[in-house]
Scaffold this active site. Structure first.
Site, PDB file in Angstrom:
ATOM      1  N   GLY A  30       2.012   1.030  -4.574  1.00 49.19           N
ATOM      2  CA  GLY A  30       2.990  -0.017  -4.851  1.00 49.19           C
ATOM      3  C   GLY A  30       4.322   0.514  -5.362  1.00 49.19           C
ATOM      4  O   GLY A  30       5.226  -0.268  -5.676  1.00 49.19           O
ATOM      5  N   SER A  64       0.814  -1.221   0.000  1.00 48.11           N
ATOM      6  CA  SER A  64       0.000   0.000   0.000  1.00 48.11           C
ATOM      7  C   SER A  64       0.845   1.269   0.000  1.00 48.11           C
ATOM      8  O   SER A  64       0.294   2.373   0.011  1.00 48.11           O
ATOM      9  CB  SER A  64      -0.912   0.014   1.234  1.00 48.11           C
ATOM     10  OG  SER A  64      -0.147  -0.010   2.431  1.00 48.11           O
ATOM     11  N   TYR A  65       2.170   1.153   0.001  1.00 46.92           N
ATOM     12  CA  TYR A  65       3.024   2.338   0.025  1.00 46.92           C
ATOM     13  C   TYR A  65       3.041   2.995  -1.352  1.00 46.92           C
ATOM     14  O   TYR A  65       3.527   2.426  -2.328  1.00 46.92           O
ATOM     15  CB  TYR A  65       4.446   1.977   0.446  1.00 46.92           C
ATOM     16  CG  TYR A  65       4.620   1.719   1.928  1.00 46.92           C
ATOM     17  CD1 TYR A  65       3.563   1.875   2.816  1.00 46.92           C
ATOM     18  CD2 TYR A  65       5.845   1.327   2.444  1.00 46.92           C
ATOM     19  CE1 TYR A  65       3.722   1.639   4.175  1.00 46.92           C
ATOM     20  CE2 TYR A  65       6.024   1.091   3.802  1.00 46.92           C
ATOM     21  CZ  TYR A  65       4.955   1.244   4.659  1.00 46.92           C
ATOM     22  OH  TYR A  65       5.123   1.008   6.007  1.00 46.92           O
ATOM     23  N   GLY A  66       2.530   4.209  -1.396  1.00 45.37           N
ATOM     24  CA  GLY A  66       2.402   4.947  -2.642  1.00 45.37           C
ATOM     25  C   GLY A  66       1.041   5.610  -2.673  1.00 45.37           C
ATOM     26  O   GLY A  66       0.054   5.046  -2.195  1.00 45.37           O
ATOM     27  N   LYS A  79       4.579  -5.723   3.631  1.00 50.58           N
ATOM     28  CA  LYS A  79       3.336  -5.881   4.388  1.00 50.58           C
ATOM     29  C   LYS A  79       2.152  -5.873   3.422  1.00 50.58           C
ATOM     30  O   LYS A  79       2.125  -5.094   2.471  1.00 50.58           O
ATOM     31  CB  LYS A  79       3.201  -4.749   5.412  1.00 50.58           C
ATOM     32  CG  LYS A  79       4.343  -4.716   6.422  1.00 50.58           C
ATOM     33  CD  LYS A  79       4.192  -3.600   7.437  1.00 50.58           C
ATOM     34  CE  LYS A  79       4.411  -2.226   6.833  1.00 50.58           C
ATOM     35  NZ  LYS A  79       5.812  -2.016   6.380  1.00 50.58           N
TER      36      LYS A  79
END
Length: 430
Positions: free
Chosen positions: A168, A160-162, A194
């Site tokens: 992504g 979920s980073y972005g 994660k």
């Protein structure tokens, strides 16, 4: 030959050897004693010189050679010998630098051996909170290369980073940097990613699909650690078991070397550990917010549970989103959402920041290095975030030394006296 001492506060007590002229034959070995005495290998011990009695330090320096000194001596001998054996004309050489992280300083995490500190990549793609822009990618790659070149092999990310269309992005960048890293060290890199507990991920198969999506973005065949990003026990208990079964499935299919959880409180941590154990899957790690701003009873209880279960605690936000850097004041706040949070907490942090500054000055370190080192001294693996090369260099300076017990107690007393603490993640369970 000349010795160059590196007194930069962003590095360890490392030195560089630079040879200006060739040293012929066996004479190279005659230089070794004087080199060792000038470099002072004993000062590179991971314990603080101030923590040992003077007599004990004298005995240790005269009666036996430390493992680090032995390793350093043999390395220097080999370096000089190989140089002296060459009949080629002398030419400029790259400085010889001692390793930032020595082999015996690595720590076990499940089936893997990792650096005592990792790097977090939450900011790599996050525009809302961290102001990411794709023009930063070249600097981020330099950060990655610097970290790996200095022994860091643990990188934490998430699917979920972005922000928005960049969802992504952190995983994609890490995958690119790994492929393009010019060295064998990339084979030892451990990626811990994660998987978000989105409401539409209701079955183990959907969680396995998420894992395969991360592998595709990273372009690797197996993850180091596959982690459940948060628990749904607080708001959707039936979904929780499916997510746990998803961890089991990805482990059994060989998609991950180990599994972990994030934002789990002490009670739920015991439950997931016991469940995975019945399925024959060991719980490798638990990742929570842990710092001098997040050392309340619950966080310390999580640490105690981890120790009792043999689970490694990964400390995210070890610098309190930047509040423990000494960079910000009540009148100088970061822009964006962080500024609102800082405005509430910073006014009461002066006693803690004052102690951090005092110890940093005494140790010839920086405030962030002291704050990160405290996390290491508590037995955690901190994963500070990095956006600039300067931050990466500074974070690396948190390694290779340890705060004394007295310094730790002084910091903890100052932290406990702060009127406001860091807000805990809303997804953290009991």
């Amino acid at each position: 030959m000349r010795l160059i001492s590196d007194n930069c506060p962003y590095s360890l007590n490392c030195y560089s050897l630079q040879l200006a002229h060739a040293v012929p034959g066996e004479k190279a070995h005659n230089f070794l004693p004087s080199i060792e005495s000038k470099i002072g290998f004993s000062s590179l011990s991971t314990s603080s010189p101030d923590s040992e009695p003077k007599e004990q330090r004298h005995r240790s320096s005269t009666s036996k050679q430390s493992p680090m000194a032995a390793f350093s001596a043999s390395t220097t001998t080999a370096y000089l010998a190989s140089f002296a054996s060459s009949n080629q004309p002398s030419s400029p050489l790259k400085p010889f630098q001692l390793p930032l992280i020595w082999p015996w300083q690595k720590v076990k995490m499940g089936p893997m051996t990792v650096s005592p500190m990792g790097f977090g990549t939450w900011a790599w793609g996050n525009q809302l909170l961290w102001g990411y822009d794709q023009s930063m990618d070249a600097d981020l790659q330099r950060i990655f290369n610097l970290a790996v070149g200095n022994g860091i092999n643990l990188f934490d990310t998430a699917d979920s980073y972005g922000t928005g269309k960049l969802n992504g992005q952190s995983e994609k960048l890490l995958g690119k940097f790994i492929r393009e890293y010019p060295g064998k060290a990339r084979d030892d890199i451990v990626i811990a990613t994660k998987f978000a507990a989105y409401p539409w991920r209701l079955t183990p198969g959907q969680f396995v699909k998420a894992c395969k999506g991360s592998l595709e973005r990273l372009q690797i065949e197996q993850l180091g650690i596959g982690q459940l990003h948060w628990s749904t026990a607080n708001y959707a208990p039936p979904q929780e078991l499916a997510l746990w079964d998803g961890l089991v499935a990805m482990y059994e299919q060989g998609l991950v070397r180990a599994v972990g959880v994030s934002n789990y409180g002490p009670k739920q941590l015991v439950k997931v550990h016991d469940y995975l154990k019945t399925r024959g899957v060991p719980l490798c790690s638990a990742q929570v917010q842990f710092s001098l701003l997040s050392m309340g009873e619950e966080q310390m209880e999580i640490k105690e549970v981890c120790d009792s279960l043999g689970v490694r605690l990964i400390a995210y936000s070890p610098l309190g989103l930047g509040m423990l850097t000494g960079k910000y004041t009540s009148s100088q706040l970061p822009v964006g959402p962080r500024g609102l949070l800082f405005g509430q907490i910073l006014p009461g942090l002066q006693p803690l920041l004052k102690v951090l500054s005092k110890i940093a000055t005494k140790r010839r370190k920086t405030i962030p290095q002291v704050a990160i080192n405290w996390c290491i001294c508590k037995g955690t693996i901190p994963i500070p975030g990095v956006k600039t090369v300067r931050q990466a260099e500074e974070n690396l300076g948190a390694l290779g030394w340890r705060l004394s017990l007295e310094e730790q107690i002084e910091l903890e007393y100052a932290a406990s006296s702060s009127p406001r603490k860091m807000i805990q993640n809303v997804f953290q369970t009991r």
